[in-house]
Enzyme design. Structure first.
Site, PDB file in Angstrom:
ATOM      1  CG  ASP A  74      63.178  24.490  63.327  1.00 41.01           C
ATOM      2  OD1 ASP A  74      63.297  23.390  62.734  1.00 41.01           O
ATOM      3  OD2 ASP A  74      64.083  24.987  64.022  1.00 41.01           O
ATOM      4  CG  ASN A  88      66.038  21.013  55.133  1.00 41.66           C
ATOM      5  OD1 ASN A  88      64.989  21.645  55.002  1.00 41.66           O
ATOM      6  ND2 ASN A  88      66.717  21.038  56.278  1.00 41.66           N
TER       7      ASN A  88
HETATM    8  C1  FPP Z   1      61.941  21.772  59.876  1.00 38.16           C
HETATM    9  O1  FPP Z   1      61.710  20.920  61.007  1.00 38.16           O
HETATM   10  C2  FPP Z   1      60.975  21.476  58.787  1.00 38.16           C
HETATM   11  C3  FPP Z   1      61.273  20.825  57.621  1.00 38.16           C
HETATM   12  C4  FPP Z   1      62.623  20.390  57.259  1.00 38.16           C
HETATM   13  C5  FPP Z   1      60.213  20.503  56.639  1.00 38.16           C
HETATM   14  C6  FPP Z   1      58.862  21.101  56.900  1.00 38.16           C
HETATM   15  C7  FPP Z   1      57.922  20.701  55.835  1.00 38.16           C
HETATM   16  C8  FPP Z   1      56.616  20.506  56.041  1.00 38.16           C
HETATM   17  C9  FPP Z   1      55.975  20.669  57.360  1.00 38.16           C
HETATM   18  C10 FPP Z   1      55.756  20.109  54.873  1.00 38.16           C
HETATM   19  C11 FPP Z   1      54.893  21.273  54.490  1.00 38.16           C
HETATM   20  C12 FPP Z   1      54.817  21.428  53.039  1.00 38.16           C
HETATM   21  C13 FPP Z   1      53.706  21.630  52.332  1.00 38.16           C
HETATM   22  C14 FPP Z   1      53.776  21.763  50.862  1.00 38.16           C
HETATM   23  C15 FPP Z   1      52.412  21.696  52.984  1.00 38.16           C
HETATM   24  P1  FPP Z   1      62.893  19.982  61.451  1.00 38.16           P
HETATM   25  O2  FPP Z   1      62.895  18.744  60.593  1.00 38.16           O
HETATM   26  O3  FPP Z   1      64.184  20.781  61.382  1.00 38.16           O
HETATM   27  O4  FPP Z   1      62.590  19.585  62.938  1.00 38.16           O
HETATM   28  P2  FPP Z   1      63.577  19.802  64.201  1.00 38.16           P
HETATM   29  O5  FPP Z   1      63.867  21.276  64.273  1.00 38.16           O
HETATM   30  O6  FPP Z   1      62.798  19.332  65.381  1.00 38.16           O
HETATM   31  O7  FPP Z   1      64.799  18.989  63.949  1.00 38.16           O
HETATM   32 MG    MG Z   2      65.051  22.207  62.688  1.00 42.43          MG
END
Ligand code: FPP
Ligand code: MG
Length: 301
Positions: free
Chosen positions: A33, A81
């Protein structure tokens, strides 16, 4: 100069942590996250944060291979998501597809014999992601040194609901007796069959929640949980080693508590032979010369 000193301290701390750690958990699950917040703090767009996050995922996979961790599960796209703005969602779909192909073709994945599996309601993903999933799974299917589970379109409650529907349908069709439903029945129907119980959940980005992640394998196993503040793109090897140290400390105190409870129980029984038998059955041992049952003063004295 300052960066150089920080890197030096980090390297020393990493070595200290490595010495403190004696074993590794078998299965680590990570809630990656904080990617958008990282991007925002760097004046970049959400997609840049997710791309930087994917690089951390690659590094963590390498650390797992180095430390002898057998299974890593990453939360890459939750059922929640799907509610994100279309532009962000589409970019995440592209990124997932790109990384799955990249991982499946990477020399390191083949050298470390990484088996890539995807769990979740993958039929809800666009075709380009489904093709990448199929490619990654097929190209790594023969490996078993390290398993990388990528949770995509995954939600813990959704997973349990899917299994419940599946079991109910088989019972309804007369193919399954309700009395014969057991742990194996459930585990064989969870996405991709059974996995190792989760020993450690790590969540980056500062939130202290486990967000519906792997309830069957983590909650049932009393997994240790490590919450930390770095955003996922900043997550370092030192953070990872600290997480593992937390798991080890939890395991040690859990073992001690179990032994103390077992001892209290057999002392309450007050019978040496019986006490040792109970301890044996609980998998606990005492030195031969330590009495299991506490000696009491004879009331006749
Ligand atoms: C949460 O951060 C993360 C995600 C929604 C996606 C994470 C996916 C990756 C890092 C890709 C990895 C995949 C592979 C196959 C290597 P957030 O978007 O909720 O960020 P925030 O908490 O700051 O809002
Ligand atoms: Mg998040």
């Amino acid at each position: 100069m300052r960066d150089w000193i920080t890197r030096g301290f980090r390297a020393i701390y990493e070595r200290v942590l490595r010495r403190e750690i004696s074993g590794a958990p078998s299965h680590v699950a990570i809630i990656q996250d904080g990617n958008r917040r990282y991007a925002q703090e760097h004046g970049a767009e959400a997609k840049d944060g997710h791309e930087a996050g994917a690089e951390t995922t690659e590094r963590v996979l390498e650390w797992c291979a180095q430390l002898g961790i057998e299974e890593l599960t990453i939360y890459a796209f939750s059922t929640e998501n799907f509610d994100r703005p279309a532009e962000e969602r589409e970019h995440l779909f592209d990124l997932l597809a790109e990384k799955l192909y990249e991982f499946a073709d990477s020399d390191r994945v083949h050298e470390d014999e990484v088996n890539i599996r995807v769990l979740g309601q993958t039929n809800r993903m666009p075709e380009r992601v489904q093709k990448a999933i199929d490619y990654a799974q097929r190209h790594t299917a023969g490996y078993d040194s390290l398993t990388l589970n990528v949770a995509i379109a995954y939600g813990g409650r959704a997973a349990l609901l899917d299994v419940t529907r599946d079991v109910a349908a088989d019972v309804d069709a007369g193919a399954l007796e309700p009395e014969s439903v057991d742990v194996e029945t459930i585990e064989s129907r969870l996405y991709h069959g059974a996995m190792r119980k989760v020993d450690l959940i790590v969540r980056t980005g500062g939130d202290e929640r486990t967000s519906n992640f792997l309830p069957w394998y983590a909650n049932g196993n009393e997994a240790a949980v490590f919450f930390c503040t770095p955003y996922w793109p900043e997550f370092s090897k030192v953070d990872f080693l600290r997480a593992i140290r937390t798991y080890e400390a939890r395991e040690a105190s859990w073992r001690q508590t179990r032994a103390q409870r077992a001892l209290a129980l057999v002392r309450a029984l007050g019978d040496e032979v019986q006490g040792r038998r109970v301890l044996d059955r609980l998998g606990e041992t005492l030195p031969d010369d330590e009495p299991v049952a506490e000696e009491t003063d004879s009331p006749a004295d």
